[in-house]
Structure formats: C-alpha cells, structure tokens
Design an enzyme around this catalytic site. Structure first.
Site, PDB file in Angstrom:
ATOM      1  N   SER A 150     -26.899 -21.469 -18.613  1.00  0.00           N
ATOM      2  CA  SER A 150     -27.277 -21.221 -19.999  1.00  0.00           C
ATOM      3  C   SER A 150     -27.491 -19.732 -20.234  1.00  0.00           C
ATOM      4  O   SER A 150     -26.559 -18.943 -20.107  1.00  0.00           O
ATOM      5  CB  SER A 150     -28.513 -22.065 -20.359  1.00  0.00           C
ATOM      6  OG  SER A 150     -28.730 -22.083 -21.743  1.00  0.00           O
ATOM      7  N   ASP A 197     -22.185 -30.001 -26.582  1.00  0.00           N
ATOM      8  CA  ASP A 197     -23.426 -29.291 -26.263  1.00  0.00           C
ATOM      9  C   ASP A 197     -24.255 -29.110 -27.535  1.00  0.00           C
ATOM     10  O   ASP A 197     -23.819 -28.436 -28.474  1.00  0.00           O
ATOM     11  CB  ASP A 197     -23.093 -27.930 -25.644  1.00  0.00           C
ATOM     12  CG  ASP A 197     -24.303 -27.231 -25.058  1.00  0.00           C
ATOM     13  OD1 ASP A 197     -25.384 -27.292 -25.673  1.00  0.00           O
ATOM     14  OD2 ASP A 197     -24.164 -26.610 -23.993  1.00  0.00           O
ATOM     15  N   HIS A 238     -26.180 -30.377 -22.872  1.00  0.00           N
ATOM     16  CA  HIS A 238     -26.522 -29.035 -22.404  1.00  0.00           C
ATOM     17  C   HIS A 238     -27.141 -29.128 -21.013  1.00  0.00           C
ATOM     18  O   HIS A 238     -28.234 -29.661 -20.838  1.00  0.00           O
ATOM     19  CB  HIS A 238     -27.505 -28.369 -23.369  1.00  0.00           C
ATOM     20  CG  HIS A 238     -27.767 -26.922 -23.043  1.00  0.00           C
ATOM     21  ND1 HIS A 238     -26.846 -25.933 -23.293  1.00  0.00           N
ATOM     22  CD2 HIS A 238     -28.838 -26.309 -22.473  1.00  0.00           C
ATOM     23  CE1 HIS A 238     -27.343 -24.768 -22.911  1.00  0.00           C
ATOM     24  NE2 HIS A 238     -28.548 -24.971 -22.397  1.00  0.00           N
TER      25      HIS A 238
END
Length: 315
Positions: free
Chosen positions: A138, A263, A291
């Site tokens: 991320s 996502d 995610h």
C-alpha cells in the site's frame, strides 16, 4: 507488462470489503519470532527493524502500509513464507510506527524514500555480495515504486514487489470519501490523528495541534499535517510530487505488482495502463481481492504464494 492475475477468491468471501476486512478480523499472526534492532539515522532520529530468524539467502525488506507494522495481518504471513524459503526477512518500520514515537516532528509519508534508501545502503555496506530485495504494501509500495523510478539503473535492489498500491494519491484520497470506503478513512485518519496528538504532547510541533480533532478526511489531514511537516506547499503539491504513477516508466529492476480491480481504496482508473509500465514491471491485475486481502481459502493468501514463487525464480 500487464496481465490477468491468477487469484481466485474464497467462495465464502465474495466482494471487495469482505476480502479487505477478513485478514484483519480473522487472521492470527504466524508463529515466527522476531528480533528488534534499532538503527540511528544521520538526522538524529531512528528506525526500528524486526528480523525473522537467521537464514542464509538474500535479504528481503518489508515496507508496511499506512500506520502498519510487523504486527499487521499481512506482515507475519509474508515474513513466515520468506523465512521458510530461505530468505532473510525483515520489516522496516517507518518513523513512529514501531510502538514508540520518533524523536523529530516529522513522521513518514507516501513518498518517503530517504529512509528506505539509507537502510538498503546500510545493509549492502555490511554484506556487499548478499542481494537485497524489497516488498512494499500500500503506502509502502507507493514509496518503493517511486524510489525505483527515481533511481532507475542506479537502484541497488535486486528485485521488488508492490501490493495494492495507491498509484495516484489524489484519486485514491477522493475515493476514500465515497460509500463504504469512508469506514476505512474514518479508521485510518483516526489513527493518524492519535499519533499526531501524542507527539504534540511530547514536543513542539509546527502545526495547529488544536485543529487535529476536527480533521475528517485524508485530504484534510494531509493538508494540515503531512504536507507542512515534510516540506510540501499543501495537499495537492504533496499528492502530485509523491504519487508513484509518473515514475513507473523509469523502473529498471525486476518488479512485480499485485493489484485488484475492486480495491476499495481507489478507483479502477487509478491503475496504470500498459504504456505507463517499464519493461521491467510485471503488473498482475486480478478481478477481485480487495485491498491487501486476496484470501484464497482458509489460511491461504495469494500474495504469499505468488511473491514466494516469483522471488524464488528471480533471486
């Protein structure tokens, strides 16, 4: 290269939100002991590393996501898989994320490449012939890809992996203000505010600490806190200069990117097109996965399987 990923979600976890939340709610940390090491930085601050037990293979650094750590649900599984394959795994905590506030007013941000570059140089000076690879998750993935693009042929990594990257920070922040994604924003912005308020009680801070409780969105927090602490003119300057998407064409190290079309932290338009990728990049885009979710079954997570196989081939 952009190809379809071979991830198939567990039938009992349909949808982006269940895939995203399930690892956090259900996953136990794999039983791998970690050893803490503190490194002093040139500017007087520090970073903490958590090392898996010694292995003889290449070293693989995990750069965690926003407000993450070695205790994040994905971290333990990745460290366990890397260790079992003979890699020397470690997690680098961004400043202030190891359980103790860092010493300086500054913190970390989505384009914070200085500490990762310093760490890789430190490791290679210790053992110049032992390869170093990295995995960014991320926010950590955004910073890793940006660094790879900034340095091009001079980057010292042997290989890199990025998972669920917010390639365009502005679009991602705006997506978090919509629908159920506002829940993730509420949770993460809340954690960011608590970290900032704790530092306000410990040291003078160059920001309006009294205004922190009123901040509700990523854009508000990044404009009031992240940008001024790290030398940006405002939130738009920060997002423009730190999004990794413009840097992807310059990457020259073998790089695997795992991403899901659904996502909930970003829109499908956030994903780069094939012509934005350098020949060194392999972007595996799955239809589902959420995610940093990618739950294939009970105790089975696609990133661990895929990254383990890919790094085994590359390294």
């Amino acid at each position: 290269m952009l190809i379809d990923g071979d991830f198939r979600p567990a039938w009992w976890l349909p949808g982006a939100h269940l895939q995203t939340l399930a690892p956090t709610l259900m996953r136990r940390r794999p039983p791998i002991p970690l050893g803490r090491q503190r490194l002093e930085l040139p500017d007087g601050d520090f970073i903490d590393l958590d090392w898996a037990p010694p292995q003889p293979g290449p070293r693989v650094i995990l750069f965690h996501g926003l407000e993450g750590s070695s205790r994040s649900p994905y971290a333990g599984g990745l460290m366990r898989r890397l260790h079992d394959q003979g890699f020397q795994a470690l997690t680098m905590h961004f400043r202030g994320c190891s359980g103790e506030p860092n010493r300086l007013p500054r913190s970390y941000f989505a384009g914070d490449t200085g500490d990762m570059a310093w760490l890789v140089d430190h490791l290679l000076r210790q053992e110049p012939t032992r390869p170093v690879a990295a995995i960014g998750v991320s926010l950590g993935g955004n910073a890793l890809l940006k660094w790879l693009g900034e340095t091009g042929p001079d980057n010292p990594l042997a290989a890199a992996v990025a998972i669920s990257v917010p390639f365009d920070l502005d679009r991602s922040a705006r997506r978090m203000e919509q629908g159920l994604s506002r829940f993730y924003q509420w949770y993460l912005v809340g954690r960011l505010k608590r970290s900032a308020l704790r530092k306000c009680r410990l040291m003078p801070m160059p920001l309006d600490c009294a205004a922190l409780p009123r901040l509700r969105t990523f854009r508000e927090f990044d404009d009031a806190v992240t940008a001024p602490l790290h030398g940006f003119a405002g939130v738009d300057d920060y997002y423009s200069r730190c999004s990794c998407r413009p840097y992807l064409r310059r990457i020259q190290r073998p790089t695997l990117i795992l991403h899901a079309r659904d996502d909930p932290f970003m829109t499908p338009e956030t994903v780069p097109t094939p012509d934005e990728l350098s020949p060194s990049i392999r972007l595996e885009l799955s239809r589902a996965g959420g995610h940093v979710g990618f739950v294939e079954g009970v105790g089975r997570y696609w990133p661990e399987r895929r990254i383990g196989d890919w790094l085994g081939e590359i390294l």
